[in-house]
Design a protein around this motif. Structure first.
Motif, mmCIF file in Angstrom:
data_model
loop_
_atom_site.group_PDB
_atom_site.id
_atom_site.type_symbol
_atom_site.label_atom_id
_atom_site.label_comp_id
_atom_site.label_asym_id
_atom_site.label_seq_id
_atom_site.Cartn_x
_atom_site.Cartn_y
_atom_site.Cartn_z
ATOM 1 N N LYS A 82 0.818 -1.216 0.000
ATOM 2 C CA LYS A 82 0.000 0.000 0.000
ATOM 3 C C LYS A 82 0.854 1.270 0.000
ATOM 4 C CE LYS A 82 -3.895 -2.326 0.442
ATOM 5 N NZ LYS A 82 -3.344 -3.685 0.457
ATOM 6 N N TYR A 83 2.134 1.118 0.270
ATOM 7 C CA TYR A 83 3.003 2.278 0.423
ATOM 8 C C TYR A 83 4.178 2.231 -0.554
ATOM 9 C CZ TYR A 83 0.768 3.162 4.971
ATOM 10 O OH TYR A 83 -0.138 3.420 5.975
ATOM 11 N N ASP A 84 4.389 3.324 -1.281
ATOM 12 C CA ASP A 84 5.658 3.508 -1.968
ATOM 13 C C ASP A 84 6.549 4.332 -1.038
ATOM 14 O OD1 ASP A 84 4.738 6.125 -2.140
ATOM 15 O OD2 ASP A 84 4.540 6.117 -4.323
ATOM 16 N N LEU A 85 7.769 4.653 -1.468
ATOM 17 C CA LEU A 85 8.716 5.310 -0.577
ATOM 18 C C LEU A 85 8.226 6.694 -0.147
ATOM 19 C CD1 LEU A 85 11.429 5.067 0.833
ATOM 20 C CD2 LEU A 85 12.543 5.959 -1.227
ATOM 21 N N GLU A 86 7.606 7.430 -1.045
ATOM 22 C CA GLU A 86 7.142 8.771 -0.682
ATOM 23 C C GLU A 86 6.038 8.715 0.370
ATOM 24 O OE1 GLU A 86 6.199 13.147 -2.349
ATOM 25 O OE2 GLU A 86 6.969 11.603 -3.692
ATOM 26 N N LYS A 87 5.042 7.868 0.166
ATOM 27 C CA LYS A 87 3.947 7.766 1.119
ATOM 28 C C LYS A 87 4.444 7.237 2.468
ATOM 29 C CE LYS A 87 -0.620 5.663 1.765
ATOM 30 N NZ LYS A 87 -1.640 4.743 1.186
ATOM 31 N N GLY A 88 5.346 6.250 2.417
ATOM 32 C CA GLY A 88 5.870 5.683 3.651
ATOM 33 C C GLY A 88 6.719 6.674 4.422
ATOM 34 N N LEU A 89 7.572 7.430 3.713
ATOM 35 C CA LEU A 89 8.406 8.420 4.393
ATOM 36 C C LEU A 89 7.566 9.551 4.972
ATOM 37 C CD1 LEU A 89 11.563 8.778 2.106
ATOM 38 C CD2 LEU A 89 11.470 7.920 4.453
ATOM 39 N N GLU A 90 6.524 9.938 4.276
ATOM 40 C CA GLU A 90 5.659 10.994 4.802
ATOM 41 C C GLU A 90 5.054 10.576 6.138
ATOM 42 O OE1 GLU A 90 2.046 13.937 3.339
ATOM 43 O OE2 GLU A 90 2.435 12.078 2.230
ATOM 44 N N GLU A 91 4.555 9.360 6.218
ATOM 45 C CA GLU A 91 3.960 8.864 7.462
ATOM 46 C C GLU A 91 5.029 8.690 8.543
ATOM 47 O OE1 GLU A 91 1.615 4.836 8.344
ATOM 48 O OE2 GLU A 91 0.471 6.220 7.069
ATOM 49 N N THR A 92 6.192 8.221 8.134
ATOM 50 C CA THR A 92 7.283 7.998 9.081
ATOM 51 C C THR A 92 7.783 9.310 9.670
ATOM 52 O OG1 THR A 92 7.985 6.015 7.883
ATOM 53 C CG2 THR A 92 9.595 7.017 9.361
ATOM 54 N N LEU A 93 8.044 10.290 8.818
ATOM 55 C CA LEU A 93 8.534 11.580 9.289
ATOM 56 C C LEU A 93 7.514 12.269 10.184
ATOM 57 C CD1 LEU A 93 10.177 12.807 5.971
ATOM 58 C CD2 LEU A 93 11.389 12.298 8.093
ATOM 59 N N THR A 94 6.242 12.122 9.852
ATOM 60 C CA THR A 94 5.183 12.704 10.692
ATOM 61 C C THR A 94 5.215 12.078 12.084
ATOM 62 O OG1 THR A 94 3.765 13.152 8.785
ATOM 63 C CG2 THR A 94 2.688 13.018 10.942
ATOM 64 N N TRP A 95 5.406 10.754 12.134
ATOM 65 C CA TRP A 95 5.457 10.063 13.429
ATOM 66 C C TRP A 95 6.695 10.479 14.221
ATOM 67 C CZ3 TRP A 95 8.496 7.023 16.464
ATOM 68 C CH2 TRP A 95 7.862 6.355 17.524
ATOM 69 N N TYR A 96 7.836 10.538 13.559
ATOM 70 C CA TYR A 96 9.082 10.936 14.230
ATOM 71 C C TYR A 96 8.939 12.331 14.848
ATOM 72 C CZ TYR A 96 11.896 7.105 12.207
ATOM 73 O OH TYR A 96 12.421 5.880 11.868
ATOM 74 N N LYS A 97 8.374 13.253 14.090
ATOM 75 C CA LYS A 97 8.229 14.617 14.597
ATOM 76 C C LYS A 97 7.211 14.691 15.734
ATOM 77 C CE LYS A 97 7.612 16.472 10.455
ATOM 78 N NZ LYS A 97 7.388 17.521 9.420
ATOM 79 N N ALA A 98 6.105 13.956 15.590
ATOM 80 C CA ALA A 98 5.074 13.975 16.637
ATOM 81 C C ALA A 98 5.591 13.395 17.941
ATOM 82 C CB ALA A 98 3.836 13.218 16.159
ATOM 83 N N ASN A 99 6.501 12.420 17.841
ATOM 84 C CA ASN A 99 7.033 11.754 19.034
ATOM 85 C C ASN A 99 8.416 12.284 19.436
ATOM 86 O OD1 ASN A 99 5.187 9.251 19.828
ATOM 87 N ND2 ASN A 99 5.129 9.503 17.599
ATOM 88 N N LYS A 100 8.785 13.412 18.784
ATOM 89 C CA LYS A 100 10.047 14.114 19.132
ATOM 90 C C LYS A 100 11.285 13.228 18.954
ATOM 91 C CE LYS A 100 7.956 17.524 22.201
ATOM 92 N NZ LYS A 100 6.607 17.331 21.654
ATOM 93 N N TRP A 101 11.243 12.336 17.962
ATOM 94 C CA TRP A 101 12.428 11.575 17.590
ATOM 95 C C TRP A 101 13.246 12.350 16.571
ATOM 96 C CZ3 TRP A 101 12.231 5.556 17.190
ATOM 97 C CH2 TRP A 101 11.632 5.036 18.337
ATOM 98 N N LEU A 102 12.619 13.297 15.911
ATOM 99 C CA LEU A 102 13.281 14.074 14.857
ATOM 100 C C LEU A 102 13.023 15.555 15.090
ATOM 101 C CD1 LEU A 102 14.847 13.715 12.130
ATOM 102 C CD2 LEU A 102 12.621 13.874 11.001
#
Length: 327
Positions: free
Chosen positions: A307-327
């Motif tokens: 269901k995910y290509d690299l762009e869609k997966g990275l968008e969700e990943t980066l959003t999670w990292y920022k929300a959880n203060k990992w990035l």
């Protein structure tokens, strides 16, 4: 009545997503963890814990029978170690012990083993792609330990297994890709030498879905897994820069320089007894020309549909990292 699945490596990055996917599919989940494992992130999930002893076939058989498992998803393993024997002890021996116990219990309907594309190894040029018929030629001790585990499973009579070989896995909670993304976020974009590379990726939720599909599809078969696309070596950075709206300083480090850095990391690892993510052998994977793989067999036999290509997966990943203060 719900079927029960034991998920090993449950406290890890992939394990968390495996649990979520199995629960969503209607399975009753037992999460195999160590007593020292950090499991606070699992506290809101409807699961039971198992403190599995991988060193003993007898203890494993007893656990399977007592807890009445119907299936096993074996994702426990090490991706970093200081020696080949350490890789083999966990990635090979533990896998074989669990599989033997599964057969001896006469309870396990399906044994899904999360191997790695590293067990196959890369192609030497950017032409073509790997498939299930490709000669297995791993270039690291990690890949060799996974290959040995696969070979052992194939020789265990009565074991109904599915072997999954995912390419580079990324997603929320992953700490390895996070190292790379942090560099990009800090506007630094390093590469090893100047070369053409074709890479593949799989988002962790797609891998988790493939594992759950493996519980009801496939029989004594191995499958390669990716998002089905081909990326050049700059694509992850390009997508990340676009999503974060930043620019970076791109640099190509000479291979001899990176080898010296890797040697220094190995020396530190020997002193601290803590395995490093970078070592000289790891460069065999990081500098390989082609990690592209066909997922046609997985599409046909597992009904796997990423269901995910690299762009869609990275968008969700980066959003999670920022929300959880990992990035």
């Amino acid at each position: 009545m719900k079927q029960r699945v034991l998920i090993t490596g449950a406290s890890g990055f992939v394990g968390f997503h495996l649990i979520e996917a199995a629960l969503k599919a209607g399975y009753e989940v037992y999460a195999a963890v160590r007593k020292s494992s950090k499991v606070n992130h699992l506290k809101d999930l409807d699961i039971q814990y198992a403190y599995t002893n991988f060193n003993s076939v007898e203890a494993l058989q007893e656990e399977i029978e007592q807890n009445k498992y119907d299936h096993i998803i074996h994702a426990a393993g090490v991706t970093k170690a200081n020696s080949a024997s350490e890789y083999d002890a966990v990635n090979t021996t533990y896998t074989v012990n669990l599989a033997k116990a599964a057969v001896a219990s006469k309870r396990i309907q399906k044994f899904v083993f999360v191997s790695s594309l590293a067990a196959v190894g890369p192609l030497p040029s950017i032409e073509g792609c790997l498939n299930e018929e490709s000669t297995q030629a791993p270039v690291t001790a990690y890949g060799q330990s996974k290959k040995r585990a696969e070979e052992a499973l194939k020789n265990i009579e009565g074991l109904n297994y599915v072997i999954l070989r995912p390419t580079a896995v990324y997603g929320p909670r992953d700490k390895d890709i996070l190292i790379v993304l942090k560099q990009f976020a800090n506007r630094f974009e390093p590469y090893i030498a100047k070369m053409d590379q074709h890479l593949s990726f799989i988002y962790v939720k797609d891998l988790a879905q493939a594992c759950v599909l493996g519980l009801s599809h496939g029989q004594r078969e191995a499958y390669l897994l990716s998002d089905g696309k081909r990326y050049d070596r700059y694509e992850m950075a390009n997508i990340t820069k676009r999503l974060l709206n930043i620019s970076t300083f791109r640099i190509h480090l000479p291979l001899p320089v990176v080898k010296v850095i890797a040697q220094m990391a190995e020396s530190v690892s020997r002193v601290t007894k803590k395995a490093s993510a970078l070592n000289v052998e790891k460069l065999n994977e990081l500098t390989a020309a082609n990690w592209i793989c066909s997922i046609d067999k997985a599409r046909q036999e597992l009904e796997f549909s990423p269901k995910y290509d690299l762009e869609k997966g990275l968008e969700e990943t980066l959003t999670w990292y920022k929300a959880n203060k990992w990035l």
